[in-house]
Design an enzyme around this catalytic site. Structure first.
Site, short mmCIF file in Angstrom:
data_model
loop_
_atom_site.label_atom_id
_atom_site.label_comp_id
_atom_site.label_asym_id
_atom_site.label_seq_id
_atom_site.Cartn_x
_atom_site.Cartn_y
_atom_site.Cartn_z
N ASN A 1 -4.36 -7.10 -6.78
CA ASN A 1 -3.18 -7.04 -5.89
C ASN A 1 -3.24 -8.18 -4.88
O ASN A 1 -2.27 -8.89 -4.64
CB ASN A 1 -3.12 -5.72 -5.14
CG ASN A 1 -3.20 -4.52 -6.06
OD1 ASN A 1 -2.84 -4.63 -7.21
ND2 ASN A 1 -3.68 -3.40 -5.56
N ASP A 2 -4.42 -8.31 -4.27
CA ASP A 2 -4.56 -9.38 -3.29
C ASP A 2 -4.76 -10.73 -3.95
O ASP A 2 -4.31 -11.75 -3.44
CB ASP A 2 -5.72 -9.08 -2.33
CG ASP A 2 -5.29 -8.12 -1.23
OD1 ASP A 2 -4.19 -8.33 -0.68
OD2 ASP A 2 -6.02 -7.16 -0.95
N HIS B 1 0.82 -1.21 0.00
CA HIS B 1 0.00 0.00 0.00
C HIS B 1 0.85 1.26 0.00
O HIS B 1 0.42 2.30 -0.48
CB HIS B 1 -1.01 -0.04 1.14
CG HIS B 1 -2.14 -0.97 0.81
ND1 HIS B 1 -2.14 -2.28 1.20
CD2 HIS B 1 -3.24 -0.78 0.05
CE1 HIS B 1 -3.23 -2.86 0.70
NE2 HIS B 1 -3.91 -1.98 0.02
N ARG C 1 2.56 -9.42 -0.42
CA ARG C 1 2.78 -8.36 -1.41
C ARG C 1 3.67 -7.24 -0.89
O ARG C 1 4.16 -6.41 -1.66
CB ARG C 1 1.43 -7.80 -1.91
CG ARG C 1 0.61 -7.18 -0.82
CD ARG C 1 -0.83 -6.97 -1.25
NE ARG C 1 -1.09 -5.60 -1.66
CZ ARG C 1 -2.30 -5.08 -1.76
NH1 ARG C 1 -3.38 -5.82 -1.52
NH2 ARG C 1 -2.47 -3.84 -2.14
N ARG D 1 -10.75 3.90 -1.19
CA ARG D 1 -10.22 3.07 -0.09
C ARG D 1 -10.53 3.79 1.23
O ARG D 1 -9.70 4.52 1.78
CB ARG D 1 -8.71 2.88 -0.25
CG ARG D 1 -8.29 2.00 -1.42
CD ARG D 1 -6.78 1.81 -1.43
NE ARG D 1 -6.37 0.67 -2.24
CZ ARG D 1 -5.92 0.77 -3.50
NH1 ARG D 1 -5.85 1.93 -4.10
NH2 ARG D 1 -5.55 -0.32 -4.16
N ARG E 1 -15.53 1.60 -0.85
CA ARG E 1 -15.23 0.28 -0.29
C ARG E 1 -15.26 0.37 1.23
O ARG E 1 -14.72 1.32 1.81
CB ARG E 1 -13.84 -0.18 -0.75
CG ARG E 1 -13.49 -1.54 -0.17
CD ARG E 1 -12.20 -2.04 -0.71
NE ARG E 1 -11.06 -1.34 -0.18
CZ ARG E 1 -9.79 -1.62 -0.52
NH1 ARG E 1 -9.56 -2.55 -1.41
NH2 ARG E 1 -8.79 -0.95 0.00
N GLU F 1 -10.87 -11.03 -4.59
CA GLU F 1 -9.43 -10.91 -4.33
C GLU F 1 -8.87 -12.09 -3.54
O GLU F 1 -7.71 -12.09 -3.15
CB GLU F 1 -9.09 -9.58 -3.67
CG GLU F 1 -9.96 -9.15 -2.53
CD GLU F 1 -9.64 -7.72 -2.05
OE1 GLU F 1 -8.71 -7.08 -2.56
OE2 GLU F 1 -10.33 -7.28 -1.12
N CYS G 1 -9.81 -3.36 -10.26
CA CYS G 1 -9.37 -2.14 -9.56
C CYS G 1 -8.00 -2.33 -8.92
O CYS G 1 -7.52 -1.45 -8.21
CB CYS G 1 -10.40 -1.69 -8.53
SG CYS G 1 -10.66 -2.88 -7.21
#
Ligand code: PEP
Ligand code: MG
Length: 611
Positions: free
Chosen positions: A490-491, A220, A501, A327, A364, A467, A538
């Site tokens: 990403n996840d 992040h 990650r 986010r 989200r 995810e 996303c």
């Protein structure tokens, strides 16, 4: 220059080029070239907040520092007084050394200078000065003196602990611009690690680039850096140890190279590249009002990912057709006492809805946990600190369901904001049937509470983030329950490949091109399209131009990314003819049961470009 070229993230190292400047290699996470003087954010055993203070607060901050010094002096004096009679003489001598270090001008005097000249908060100034002094100790020939570094660290730790519990601390001031007092030279940030919450503090400051020792491409911290649109390299291992305050540094965010003390020839070359990328950036901004339509007329929606309400302006400016991912957890960070309540959240969501002028806004629910812990003072985070593997722990929807009243509070705030515009609700990291049910139960209850209290709310579409591989594998169940799905690649990559990650040690295994990942992405898109449900990506894959044609070939027509990436992706789309992509992916054909990775052959006409 040193001619070593490394595949992104495959290894890091350093070497001197033939002009004798130092090069380090890391993972490129945000494109472009930055040249500036290093501002070091030192690491410390105590978790230190780093922020700039207003010029008017300098005296107060220095007073805080001196009060902390007096408090530690009293603490050490007390320890000395209370030493039992039979305590070894060395103990008292050690406390004398600590007191001496504490009162040395090289510590508090020089620390005050950092506050005065650079406007660092006291904790940051102290850890910056510790870094400077520690290097002096390291360079000492005499063993005894060299070992006093540990004493200095202990004294600084005591000071930091006093400062951290000081309720008169000046609150972080996000808008402070370090250039106001740092002279004309551009500044680059160098740190062991920067928490995403700390990155937010730097969001509106003028660092022109940053380097960290640790981190992965989709950590992040890297994501926030990309949102700042400044060149950045993470995972440069020893950067914060080797680079010194005020060193001239070149950050090559395309190749993941960091050059310290560049020679004039190297500098000239990078200045040239800097001008080239600036021209390219200006050229791309002309696409702002051009609709994203492929050569064969396929319309594609490009949404923006944002972290804070203030980012909505950049989303509009970049020509986004809405917010595809807000986010919301970033509203919950940097909070030392309370978390944002329903009304505060409602105001923040309304601010985004208003700023987007009627375009859809996808909020989200909080994705707290893993590399986005709550503030260190909160009880919640204490639980996370002890989690053995936070990425697999109580994060995202798991956290929300474990805090039912906070979850409903957030749902009510989002629902209320929907009375003012098009709001969509997105739920992160769902994997279990019970979580789906828990989400809808909480939503029903939140709606009921609003109805009972006479509060208005609109029609909110509810979406699930895909995810976790389990969600992609049971996509039909998600499509039964939700209005839309959004792929959090990403996840999805992290959990499919079992790669943290945020961990640079395994960054070379974090492979978005892995056939298993592409298979899960392709099957999700295929299933959603077959059911007529909206589907978007996303995760960072959506903003990576090397994936655009692959995702288009899979049937994706909705992408969400940081505003700074929209123009580059649009350019890719404008150049693409989707009819010519049909052979690109066997798995994108509805009759193909599984995805076949083309770069391994498989009778295909084209190979997806590897970054
Ligand atoms: C993702 O996982 O791809 C995503 C978009 O969510 P985040 O990066 O915030 O975890
Ligand atoms: Mg995610």
């Amino acid at each position: 220059m040193c001619a070593v070229v490394t595949p992104a993230g495959s290894w890091t190292g350093r070497c001197y080029d033939r002009f004798m400047s130092l090069q380090m290699f890391g993972i490129p996470v945000s494109r472009g070239v930055a040249i500036g003087r290093a501002v070091l954010v030192a690491s410390s055993r105590v978790d230190v907040a780093h922020y700039f203070i207003e010029p008017a607060q300098v005296e107060r901050e220095i007073a805080r520092l001196l009060q902390a010094r007096d408090a530690v002096a009293a603490e050490l004096g007390g320890l000395q007084r209370d030493l039992p009679e039979d305590a070894p003489a060395e103990l008292s001598a050690l406390l004398d050394v600590h007191l001496m270090l504490l009162h040395d001008e090289a510590l508090t005097g020089a620390t005050s200078q950092w506050v005065h000249e650079r406007h660092y908060n006291a904790e940051w100034a102290l850890s910056a000065q510790l870094e400077v002094l520690a290097r002096h100790f390291d360079d000492m020939e005499n063993d005894y003196l060299r070992e006093r570094k540990a004493d200095l660290e202990q004294v600084v730790e005591r000071l930091l602990r006093v400062l951290m519990h000081d309720s008169s601390a000046v609150p972080p001031s996000i808008g402070v611009n370090p250039r106001d007092f740092a002279g004309e030279d551009p500044l680059v940030l160098v740190a062991n690690d920067i928490a995403p919450a700390d990155m937010l503090q730097f969001k509106r400051s003028v660092f022109t680039g940053f380097v960290t020792d640790v981190g992965g491409k989709t950590s992040h911290t890297a994501i926030v850096a990309r949102s700042l649109d400044i060149p950045a390299v993470v995972g440069a291992r020893e950067a914060s140890r080797i680079i010194r305050q005020d060193d001239w540094v070149v950050i090559d965010g395309d190749a993941g190279v960091v050059i310290v003390d560049p020679s004039s020839i190297v500098l000239e070359e990078y200045r040239f590249r800097q001008r080239q990328s600036e021209l390219e950036r200006v050229r791309l901004t002309r696409l702002r009002h051009t609709p994203a339509v492929t050569l064969d007329g396929e319309r594609v929606e490009l949404f923006a990912n944002i972290e804070l309400p203030g980012d909505a302006a950049a989303a509009l400016e970049a020509g986004a057709v809405g917010v595809g991912l807000f986010r919301s957890e970033f509203l919950f960070m940097n909070r030392t006492d309370d978390l944002p309540g329903e009304d505060e959240q409602y105001q923040a969501y309304c601010a985004v809805v208003d700023a987007m002028k009627g375009l859809p806004v996808t909020i989200r629910t909080v994705d707290i946990g893993a590399d986005k812990p709550l503030d260190r003072m909160s009880a919640h985070e204490l639980r996370h600190e002890h989690a053995l593997n936070p990425a697999l722990g109580l994060r995202a929807i798991r956290w929300s369901l474990s805090e039912p009243s906070m979850f409903r509070q957030q749902l009510r705030a989002i629902l209320r904001a929907s009375a003012h515009g098009q709001v969509r609700l997105l739920v992160p990291m769902l994997a279990h049937e019970s979580e789906i049910r828990g989400t809808f139960d909480a939503l029903a209850r939140a709606k009921q509470q609003l109805t009972e209290s006479g509060r208005a709310f609109g029609d909110v579409q509810v979406g699930a983030m895909i995810e976790v591989p389990a969600a992609a594998l049971m996509i039909d169940r998600f499509l039964d329950a939700f209005d839309f799905v959004s792929l959090g690649t990403n996840d999805l990559i992290q959990y499919t490949l079992a790669i943290d990650r945020a961990d640079e040690a395994v960054a070379h295994l974090y492979d978005p091109w892995h056939p298993a990942v592409l298979e899960l992405v392709a099957r999700t898109i295929r299933a959603a399209r077959a059911r007529g449900r909206a589907v978007s990506v996303c995760g960072e894959m959506a903003g990576d131009p090397s994936f655009t044609s692959v995702l288009l070939a899979m049937g994706l027509r909705s992408f969400s990314m940081h505003p700074s990436q929209i123009a580059a992706i649009k350019q890719q789309i404008l150049r693409t003819d989707t009819r010519r992509l049909s052979d690109l992916l066997l798995g994108a054909r509805s009759d193909a049961p599984t995805f076949t990775p083309l770069r391994n052959g498989g009778g295909v006409a084209a190979t997806p470009p590897r970054p």
